[in-house]
Motif scaffolding. Structure first.
Motif, PDB file in Angstrom:
ATOM      1  N   UNK A 100       0.768  -1.276  -0.099  1.00 15.13           N
ATOM      2  CA  UNK A 100       0.001  -0.113   0.011  1.00 15.13           C
ATOM      3  C   UNK A 100       0.868   1.195  -0.082  1.00 15.13           C
ATOM      4  N   UNK A 101       0.748   2.094  -0.942  1.00 15.46           N
ATOM      5  CA  UNK A 101       1.444   3.284  -0.988  1.00 15.46           C
ATOM      6  C   UNK A 101       0.491   4.346  -0.870  1.00 15.46           C
ATOM      7  N   UNK A 102       0.529   5.345   0.210  1.00 12.76           N
ATOM      8  CA  UNK A 102      -0.588   6.131   0.392  1.00 12.76           C
ATOM      9  C   UNK A 102      -0.049   7.504   0.450  1.00 12.76           C
ATOM     10  N   UNK A 103      -0.654   8.444  -0.565  1.00 13.38           N
ATOM     11  CA  UNK A 103      -0.288   9.801  -0.891  1.00 13.38           C
ATOM     12  C   UNK A 103       1.028  10.155  -0.417  1.00 13.38           C
ATOM     13  N   UNK A 104       1.812   9.406  -1.298  1.00  5.72           N
ATOM     14  CA  UNK A 104       3.459   9.354  -1.458  1.00  5.72           C
ATOM     15  C   UNK A 104       3.845  10.640  -2.365  1.00  5.72           C
ATOM     16  N   UNK A 105       4.831  11.205  -1.654  1.00  5.98           N
ATOM     17  CA  UNK A 105       5.399  12.477  -2.399  1.00  5.98           C
ATOM     18  C   UNK A 105       6.823  12.539  -1.766  1.00  5.98           C
ATOM     19  N   UNK A 106       7.722  12.618  -2.857  1.00 10.89           N
ATOM     20  CA  UNK A 106       9.039  12.548  -2.424  1.00 10.89           C
ATOM     21  C   UNK A 106       9.589  13.730  -3.260  1.00 10.89           C
ATOM     22  N   UNK A 107      10.551  14.560  -2.450  1.00 11.18           N
ATOM     23  CA  UNK A 107      11.073  15.603  -3.039  1.00 11.18           C
ATOM     24  C   UNK A 107      12.673  15.515  -2.763  1.00 11.18           C
ATOM     25  N   UNK A 108      13.775  15.868  -3.742  1.00 10.34           N
ATOM     26  CA  UNK A 108      14.923  16.135  -3.580  1.00 10.34           C
ATOM     27  C   UNK A 108      15.242  17.391  -3.856  1.00 10.34           C
ATOM     28  N   UNK A 109      15.569  17.931  -2.496  1.00  2.77           N
ATOM     29  CA  UNK A 109      15.709  19.550  -2.745  1.00  2.77           C
ATOM     30  C   UNK A 109      14.587  20.149  -2.945  1.00  2.77           C
ATOM     31  N   UNK A 110      14.651  20.885  -3.864  1.00  9.01           N
ATOM     32  CA  UNK A 110      13.248  21.524  -4.471  1.00  9.01           C
ATOM     33  C   UNK A 110      12.572  20.961  -5.578  1.00  9.01           C
ATOM     34  N   UNK A 111      13.361  19.897  -6.036  1.00  8.33           N
ATOM     35  CA  UNK A 111      12.703  18.947  -7.161  1.00  8.33           C
ATOM     36  C   UNK A 111      11.532  17.909  -6.569  1.00  8.33           C
ATOM     37  N   UNK A 112      10.457  18.081  -7.232  1.00  6.71           N
ATOM     38  CA  UNK A 112       9.501  17.038  -6.648  1.00  6.71           C
ATOM     39  C   UNK A 112       9.379  16.017  -7.497  1.00  6.71           C
ATOM     40  N   UNK A 113      10.019  14.879  -7.158  1.00  2.31           N
ATOM     41  CA  UNK A 113      10.141  13.599  -8.059  1.00  2.31           C
ATOM     42  C   UNK A 113       8.943  12.875  -8.116  1.00  2.31           C
ATOM     43  N   UNK A 114       8.229  12.865  -6.949  1.00  3.04           N
ATOM     44  CA  UNK A 114       6.787  12.013  -6.905  1.00  3.04           C
ATOM     45  C   UNK A 114       6.006  12.876  -6.115  1.00  3.04           C
ATOM     46  N   UNK A 115       4.890  13.127  -6.866  1.00  2.00           N
ATOM     47  CA  UNK A 115       3.708  14.068  -6.266  1.00  2.00           C
ATOM     48  C   UNK A 115       2.513  13.281  -5.708  1.00  2.00           C
ATOM     49  N   UNK A 116       2.037  13.024  -4.614  1.00  2.00           N
ATOM     50  CA  UNK A 116       0.829  12.301  -4.113  1.00  2.00           C
ATOM     51  C   UNK A 116       0.467  11.296  -4.849  1.00  2.00           C
ATOM     52  N   UNK A 117       1.174  10.200  -4.791  1.00  4.20           N
ATOM     53  CA  UNK A 117       0.928   8.854  -5.406  1.00  4.20           C
ATOM     54  C   UNK A 117       0.381   7.929  -4.485  1.00  4.20           C
ATOM     55  N   UNK A 118      -0.962   7.359  -4.629  1.00  8.20           N
ATOM     56  CA  UNK A 118      -1.539   6.539  -3.919  1.00  8.20           C
ATOM     57  C   UNK A 118      -1.685   5.109  -4.732  1.00  8.20           C
ATOM     58  N   UNK A 119      -1.354   3.951  -4.350  1.00  5.49           N
ATOM     59  CA  UNK A 119      -1.317   2.755  -5.238  1.00  5.49           C
ATOM     60  C   UNK A 119      -1.606   1.559  -4.291  1.00  5.49           C
ATOM     61  N   UNK A 120      -2.255   0.753  -4.404  1.00  4.51           N
ATOM     62  CA  UNK A 120      -2.505  -0.757  -3.644  1.00  4.51           C
ATOM     63  C   UNK A 120      -2.545  -1.887  -4.439  1.00  4.51           C
ATOM     64  N   UNK A 121      -1.704  -2.726  -4.084  1.00  7.52           N
ATOM     65  CA  UNK A 121      -1.352  -3.924  -5.023  1.00  7.52           C
ATOM     66  C   UNK A 121      -1.612  -5.272  -4.055  1.00  7.52           C
ATOM     67  N   UNK A 122      -2.780  -5.799  -4.473  1.00 10.48           N
ATOM     68  CA  UNK A 122      -3.388  -6.800  -3.770  1.00 10.48           C
ATOM     69  C   UNK A 122      -2.143  -8.214  -3.940  1.00 10.48           C
ATOM     70  N   UNK A 123      -2.460  -9.187  -2.901  1.00  9.46           N
ATOM     71  CA  UNK A 123      -1.455 -10.402  -3.126  1.00  9.46           C
ATOM     72  C   UNK A 123      -1.631 -11.255  -4.380  1.00  9.46           C
ATOM     73  N   UNK A 124      -0.263 -11.462  -4.829  1.00  3.44           N
ATOM     74  CA  UNK A 124      -0.327 -12.418  -6.095  1.00  3.44           C
ATOM     75  C   UNK A 124      -0.439 -11.539  -7.532  1.00  3.44           C
ATOM     76  N   UNK A 125      -0.840 -10.266  -7.509  1.00  4.14           N
ATOM     77  CA  UNK A 125      -0.797  -9.202  -8.540  1.00  4.14           C
ATOM     78  C   UNK A 125       0.621  -9.019  -8.997  1.00  4.14           C
ATOM     79  N   UNK A 126       0.700  -9.032 -10.782  1.00  2.00           N
ATOM     80  CA  UNK A 126       1.970  -8.476 -11.130  1.00  2.00           C
ATOM     81  C   UNK A 126       1.485  -7.181 -11.731  1.00  2.00           C
TER      82      UNK A 126
END
Lengths: 315, 239
Positions: A3-29
């Motif tokens: 489960x990825x919940x509202x993920x944001x990742x910044x490197x300094x002032x650069x926003x590499x990932x902005x508000x990503x939410x994702x959920x992967x059930x068991x067994x899924x590719x």
């Protein structure tokens, strides 16, 4: 499982990932698809606990990737993007070393190493120094190391980059084979790769999710309406045939090209139109035209991918 | 603990499978062998290893950073740090494991010099107490130098830089604590002399004395440098 919940990742002032939410059930590719620099690797690094998120969280099997990082790492098999390995070690030494890091006891380690060597076709290379292996074999060593502790989740970042076509086929085959008993996340910037290996595709561009669905769903969405190709020999009736096709319900546009007495019609359907093959077939039958081709081309994923990523770039 | 030892073990083997390891080893043995032959092995000279130990102190200033320079910089340069840090091991285990591996290599490097006392034994009867203390001192110094080297290697991804900074640090440190105090009055000279490795080593170990305060001095230095290295490795993730 993941489960990825509202993920944001910044490197300094650069926003590499902005508000990503994702959920992967068991067994899924799951395939993470996106152009280079879209943020795939960053998402994966946060998930594996290698990087902390700036905002939001990621968890695997209920364990948080920051606060319960070692529980997360135990459950993950991770093949990093450039597949970094210690060149001076032998294949078998490296696998044993990884086994020790995962706390496998002697006997379990021996068994695990044999299992992955078998599974990744490394038998003849086991005593070889990693630095002297070809890129394809190095990739197998990386995969073998990721699977060694038999983790329920496998995370493969660009698993086929730099391989030749045969090695790519082998690797995909292996991934398909592993898919049965693992939850898997696979990142790639190569469309056919995720198309053939993944149950579900998430398209990422400029750090955000732009599309999410099964291959079929995305294809429909990719969905410029389907196109039909019809090739007949109309004799002198060319213009009449063309007119008849245009008059069929659901046809939006027709183009034709003539060669050696044959005419090739490319018919674009209106959006939401029913399958046109039947009425096209009837038309050919009624006029008793010699016909050598009739088929439908569904909107390709490629179109969707290109459209989404270029939209994201423009934004 | 097991993971720490696994990392240490890998480091040790890495030294023996790269040219750098053998070059450092050969260089050290050549220099220390020369030292021994030129300073100790004379007729009429006292059967003591003292000159060998005194000069090894300086030799290690240059040799130890060459051992430690690759520890973490190499992982950063190759990117292997990513697969290492996504195994269930802590940053401290990685740093300590790597340092232990370097110390193990250093011990392996010292081992052949044990022949020197045997040579002395052949000709005379050396004082084994002071020889033992001398070796204990070398191990302490080596471990301390390597701990700083580990720290330098965690800061710079370039091995050359990690080497130069470590050598420069020790030259500066020796200058400040062994040479400068001669020109200062009390209390500064006394304080600085207490911090001097050379004083500790020359007055204690080389004379055959193992003092608890000296042991604590080396231990706290090692702990300080390794803790700083762990913090640096941790901080890398937050940038």
């Amino acid at each position: 499982m993941i489960v990825i919940d509202h993920l944001t990742k910044c490197y300094g002032s650069f926003r590499a990932v902005a508000d990503v939410s994702l959920s992967v059930p068991k067994g899924q590719v799951l395939g993470l698809l996106g152009p280079n620099g879209a943020g795939k690797t960053t998402i994966i690094r946060v998930m594996t606990g290698y990087l902390p998120p700036t905002v939001g969280s990621a968890s695997v099997d209920g364990f948080d990737s920051v606060t319960q990082s070692s529980e997360v790492r135990r459950r993950l098999g991770y093949l990093p993007e450039s597949n970094p390995l210690y060149g001076e070690m032998r294949v078998i030494e490296y696998l044993h070393f990884r086994g020790r890091l995962f706390g496998l006891a002697r006997q379990a380690r021996d068994a695990a190493v044999e299992r992955v060597i078998e599974r990744c076709w490394l038998r003849e290379m086991r005593r070889r120094q990693i630095g002297r292996l070809s890129k394809g074999y190095r990739q197998r060593v990386g995969l073998a190391a990721a699977m060694l502790h038999n983790p329920p989740v496998l995370v493969l970042d660009e698993p086929t980059s730099g391989l030749d076509p045969i090695q790519i086929r082998e690797t995909r085959h292996l991934i398909r084979e592993l898919a049965g008993d693992h939850t898997m996340i696979l990142s790639s910037h190569i469309l056919p790769e995720v198309e053939v290996t993944c149950d579900r595709i998430v398209i990422i561009a400029r750090g955000a999710i732009r599309a999410d669905g099964t291959v079929e769903q995305l294809r429909r969405k990719g969905g410029d309406a389907p196109r039909y190709v019809l090739e007949v020999r109309p004799g002198g009736e060319g213009p009449a045939v063309r007119q008849a096709i245009s008059a069929l319900p659901g046809v939006a546009a027709v183009t034709e090209a003539a060669r050696d007495g044959w005419m090739r019609f490319e018919i674009t359907a209106a959006s939401g139109a029913a399958d046109l093959r039947e009425s096209l077939g009837a038309l050919v039958g009624d006029r008793r035209l010699p016909c050598r081709e009739l088929h439908r081309e569904s909107g390709s994923l490629e179109q969707l991918f290109v459209r989404i990523t270029s939209e994201a770039e423009a934004a | 603990m097991k993971q720490t030892l696994a990392i240490a073990r890998r480091e040790l083997f890495a030294y023996f499978s790269t040219a750098v390891g053998y070059v450092v080893l050969a260089l050290f043995l050549l220099m220390s062998g020369l030292l021994f032959a030129l300073t100790v092995l004379h007729t009429g000279v006292e059967a003591t290893m003292r000159p060998f130990f005194d000069l090894s102190f300086f030799l290690l200033l240059f040799i130890a950073p060459a051992i430690s320079m690759r520890l973490i910089s190499e992982e950063m340069r190759l990117g292997t740090i990513e697969s290492l840090m996504t195994c269930p091991v802590s940053d401290a285990q990685v740093v300590i494991g790597k340092w232990l591996g370097a110390v193990a290599f250093f011990l392996a490097m010292l081992a052949p010099t044990l022949l020197y006392p045997l040579v002395l034994e052949w000709y005379s009867s050396p004082d084994y107490g002071s020889i033992f203390a001398g070796y204990a001192g070398l191990v302490c110094i080596g471990a301390l130098y390597l701990a700083l080297g580990t720290l330098a290697s965690s800061i710079w991804p370039s091995q050359v830089l990690a080497y130069l900074v470590a050598v420069f640090f020790w030259l500066l440190f020796v200058g400040l604590t062994s040479w400068l105090p001669r020109y200062l009055g009390d209390p500064w000279s006394a304080i600085l002399f207490r911090m001097s490795i050379e004083q500790r080593y020359g007055n204690d170990f080389a004379k055959g004395v193992i003092d608890t305060s000296t042991i604590i001095y080396f231990l706290s230095g090692i702990v300080l440098f390794l803790t700083a290295a762990v913090k640096i490795v941790e901080s890398r993730r937050w940038r």
